[in-house]
Design a protein around this motif. Structure first.
Motif, mmCIF file in Angstrom:
data_model
loop_
_atom_site.group_PDB
_atom_site.id
_atom_site.type_symbol
_atom_site.label_atom_id
_atom_site.label_comp_id
_atom_site.label_asym_id
_atom_site.label_seq_id
_atom_site.Cartn_x
_atom_site.Cartn_y
_atom_site.Cartn_z
ATOM 1 N N PRO A 70 92.248 57.275 -33.757
ATOM 2 C CA PRO A 70 90.956 57.431 -34.700
ATOM 3 C C PRO A 70 89.954 56.977 -35.180
ATOM 4 C CG PRO A 70 92.817 56.163 -34.609
ATOM 5 C CD PRO A 70 92.878 56.479 -33.854
ATOM 6 N N PRO A 71 88.751 57.705 -35.556
ATOM 7 C CA PRO A 71 87.454 57.032 -35.339
ATOM 8 C C PRO A 71 87.159 55.313 -35.907
ATOM 9 C CG PRO A 71 87.748 58.808 -37.418
ATOM 10 C CD PRO A 71 89.091 58.621 -36.170
ATOM 11 N N SER A 72 88.319 55.130 -37.142
ATOM 12 C CA SER A 72 87.955 53.952 -37.759
ATOM 13 C C SER A 72 88.480 52.640 -36.798
ATOM 14 C CB SER A 72 89.331 53.570 -38.450
ATOM 15 O OG SER A 72 90.768 54.036 -38.345
ATOM 16 N N SER A 73 89.221 53.301 -35.328
ATOM 17 C CA SER A 73 89.334 51.969 -34.571
ATOM 18 C C SER A 73 89.126 52.160 -32.729
ATOM 19 C CB SER A 73 90.747 51.249 -34.315
ATOM 20 O OG SER A 73 91.230 52.387 -34.619
ATOM 21 N N HIS A 74 88.944 53.615 -33.037
ATOM 22 C CA HIS A 74 88.812 53.923 -31.498
ATOM 23 C C HIS A 74 87.590 53.002 -30.832
ATOM 24 C CE1 HIS A 74 89.814 56.469 -27.952
ATOM 25 N NE2 HIS A 74 89.087 57.586 -28.069
ATOM 26 N N HIS A 75 87.593 53.501 -28.829
ATOM 27 C CA HIS A 75 86.972 52.412 -28.533
ATOM 28 C C HIS A 75 85.623 53.766 -28.297
ATOM 29 C CE1 HIS A 75 88.635 54.634 -25.486
ATOM 30 N NE2 HIS A 75 87.952 54.998 -25.022
ATOM 31 N N ARG A 76 83.696 52.955 -28.095
ATOM 32 C CA ARG A 76 82.840 53.571 -28.420
ATOM 33 C C ARG A 76 82.622 53.148 -27.042
ATOM 34 N NH1 ARG A 76 80.179 51.009 -33.391
ATOM 35 N NH2 ARG A 76 81.710 49.759 -33.108
ATOM 36 N N VAL A 77 81.938 54.398 -25.889
ATOM 37 C CA VAL A 77 81.326 53.746 -24.949
ATOM 38 C C VAL A 77 80.260 53.976 -24.429
ATOM 39 C CG1 VAL A 77 82.064 54.227 -22.341
ATOM 40 C CG2 VAL A 77 83.790 54.551 -24.446
ATOM 41 N N PHE A 78 78.879 54.900 -25.110
ATOM 42 C CA PHE A 78 77.794 54.863 -24.924
ATOM 43 C C PHE A 78 77.137 54.322 -26.047
ATOM 44 C CE2 PHE A 78 80.674 58.469 -23.372
ATOM 45 C CZ PHE A 78 80.604 57.896 -21.913
ATOM 46 N N SER A 79 75.799 54.117 -25.369
ATOM 47 C CA SER A 79 75.126 53.850 -26.605
ATOM 48 C C SER A 79 73.366 55.109 -26.262
ATOM 49 C CB SER A 79 74.385 52.517 -26.372
ATOM 50 O OG SER A 79 75.450 51.303 -26.120
ATOM 51 N N ASN A 80 72.993 54.937 -27.521
ATOM 52 C CA ASN A 80 71.666 55.601 -27.903
ATOM 53 C C ASN A 80 70.524 54.962 -27.927
ATOM 54 O OD1 ASN A 80 71.458 58.813 -26.549
ATOM 55 N ND2 ASN A 80 73.959 58.569 -27.510
ATOM 56 N N TRP A 81 69.459 55.006 -27.519
ATOM 57 C CA TRP A 81 68.319 54.139 -28.428
ATOM 58 C C TRP A 81 69.012 52.671 -28.374
ATOM 59 C CZ3 TRP A 81 69.818 58.059 -32.222
ATOM 60 C CH2 TRP A 81 69.453 59.417 -31.861
ATOM 61 N N GLY A 82 69.494 52.138 -27.397
ATOM 62 C CA GLY A 82 69.958 50.712 -26.886
ATOM 63 C C GLY A 82 71.353 50.623 -28.487
ATOM 64 N N TYR A 83 71.785 50.974 -29.169
ATOM 65 C CA TYR A 83 72.895 50.754 -29.839
ATOM 66 C C TYR A 83 74.322 51.424 -29.643
ATOM 67 C CZ TYR A 83 68.637 48.760 -33.085
ATOM 68 O OH TYR A 83 67.659 47.931 -33.501
ATOM 69 N N LEU A 84 75.201 50.676 -29.796
ATOM 70 C CA LEU A 84 76.262 51.545 -29.475
ATOM 71 C C LEU A 84 76.616 52.522 -30.833
ATOM 72 C CD1 LEU A 84 78.998 51.088 -27.791
ATOM 73 C CD2 LEU A 84 79.676 49.800 -29.451
ATOM 74 N N ASN A 85 76.576 53.796 -30.028
ATOM 75 C CA ASN A 85 77.555 55.021 -31.138
ATOM 76 C C ASN A 85 77.861 54.038 -32.053
ATOM 77 O OD1 ASN A 85 75.329 56.465 -29.668
ATOM 78 N ND2 ASN A 85 77.657 57.583 -28.449
ATOM 79 N N ASP A 86 78.230 55.351 -33.638
ATOM 80 C CA ASP A 86 78.570 54.595 -34.782
ATOM 81 C C ASP A 86 79.852 54.991 -34.594
ATOM 82 O OD1 ASP A 86 75.777 54.124 -35.471
ATOM 83 O OD2 ASP A 86 75.881 56.220 -36.152
ATOM 84 N N TRP A 87 80.797 56.041 -34.307
ATOM 85 C CA TRP A 87 82.073 56.387 -34.185
ATOM 86 C C TRP A 87 82.489 56.954 -33.094
ATOM 87 C CZ3 TRP A 87 83.609 61.579 -35.454
ATOM 88 C CH2 TRP A 87 81.943 62.181 -36.606
ATOM 89 N N SER A 88 82.882 57.314 -32.949
ATOM 90 C CA SER A 88 84.529 58.039 -31.648
ATOM 91 C C SER A 88 85.345 58.728 -32.110
ATOM 92 C CB SER A 88 83.994 57.630 -30.793
ATOM 93 O OG SER A 88 85.027 56.825 -30.344
ATOM 94 N N VAL A 89 85.893 59.910 -31.877
ATOM 95 C CA VAL A 89 87.757 60.493 -31.324
ATOM 96 C C VAL A 89 87.636 61.407 -30.722
ATOM 97 C CG1 VAL A 89 86.209 62.539 -33.078
ATOM 98 C CG2 VAL A 89 88.292 61.603 -34.106
#
Length: 236
Positions: free
Chosen positions: A66-85
Motif C-alpha cells: 500500500p502507498p501508505s507504507s510501501h518502500h520508496r526507492v528512487f529520488s528526484n531533484w534530491g528528494y525521495l519520491n513522495d509515494w509508491s505502489v
C-alpha cells in the motif's frame, strides 16, 4: 595598561567581529526562502495519475504494497519520491505513462523521458527490468509539475530514450517476469507488477486510498500531482 593599548585591543575586536560577519556562510538563510517558494500553489493546477498499464490491472494485489507504507526507492531533484505502489498485471501487459493529458485548469500536459536505466542496483536487467523516469510539464508555460518512476519494465522499445516525448498511450515496454533476487521477490506470473513512484516538483503529491486487490482500468485515477500536501505518503 596604557589607553592607547586599550584602544588598539578594542579596535581589533571590532574588526574581527565585522570580518566574521562578512565571511559567515549564508546557506542557513536559503532553506527558509526555498520553503516559501515551495508552498506557493502551482499555476498549472493538478494532474491526475493513472495506472501505468494499458487495460486492466490490480492495485496492491496481495496487500503488501500500500502507498501508505510501501518502500520508496528512487529520488528526484534530491528528494525521495513522495509515494509508491505496486500495480499488478501478468507478463505482456503494455506499460504507458501514468500522467493525465490536461491539468485541472485545462492546461495541456507534456511528458518526456528523463531516466532510462536498469531498475535494480546490480545494473542487470534480468534482476528487475528497466526504470523509466518521466517528467510532466505544462505544455503552454513549461512549468514542471511532477515526475514518476516506472520500474520493472520489460521489452523497452528502442525509441524510449532520455529526451523522448511520450503520449498517454505511447508504449514504454511491457510487464515482465524477472529472476528472483533481493530486488525482485516474485513467484509466479500473478506476481508480475509495475512498481510506480511519484513526486511533486514542489510540496507533495498524493494517492487515492484503495483496498488491496482492487481492480483498475487505464482510466482509474490513482493519485494526483501538483497538490500541496504537507508530507509524503498521504492520501488525497
Amino acid at each position: 595598561m596604557r589607553l592607547s593599548s586599550l584602544a588598539r585591543i578594542s579596535l581589533g575586536i571590532m574588526l574581527a567581529t565585522v570580518l566574521a560577519f562578512l565571511v559567515a556562510p549564508t546557506s542557513q538563510a536559503r532553506p527558509a526562502a526555498a520553503a516559501e517558494t515551495a508552498v506557493q500553489p502551482l499555476a498549472s493546477g493538478t494532474v491526475s495519475v493513472y495506472p501505468p498499464i494499458q487495460g486492466a490491472s490490480t492495485w496492491d494485489r496481495f496487500g503488501q504494497t500500500p502507498p501508505s507504507s510501501h518502500h520508496r526507492v528512487f529520488s528526484n531533484w534530491g528528494y525521495l519520491n513522495d509515494w509508491s505502489v505496486d500495480i499488478y498485471r501478468n507478463p505482456g501487459g503494455t506499460v504507458v505513462s501514468p500522467f493525465g493529458t490536461t491539468t485541472s485548469t485545462g492546461q495541456p500536459v507534456a511528458v518526456r523521458v528523463v531516466t532510462v536505466a536498469a531498475g535494480c542496483a546490480t545494473g542487470n536487467l534480468a534482476d528487475g527490468g528497466y526504470r523509466i523516469g518521466l517528467e510532466a510539464t505544462n505544455a503552454n508555460t513549461g512549468e514542471v509539475i511532477a515526475r514518476a518512476d516506472v520500474m520493472h519494465v520489460d521489452n523497452k522499445p528502442a525509441g524510449i530514450t532520455v529526451g523522448a516525448t511520450v503520449g498517454p498511450w505511447t508504449k514504454l515496454g511491457e510487464t515482465g517476469r524477472f529472476r528472483y533476487s533481493s530486488c525482485y521477490q516474485v513467484n509466479g506470473d500473478t506476481g508480475a507488477h509495475i512498481h510506480l513512484e511519484v513526486i511533486n516538483r514542489t510540496r507533495y503529491s498524493c494517492y487515492i486510498g484503495r483496498s488491496a486487490n482492487t481492480q483498475l482500468t487505464d482510466l482509474t485515477v490513482i493519485g494526483r500531482t501538483g497538490t500541496q500536501n504537507t508530507g509524503p505518503q498521504q492520501a488525497c
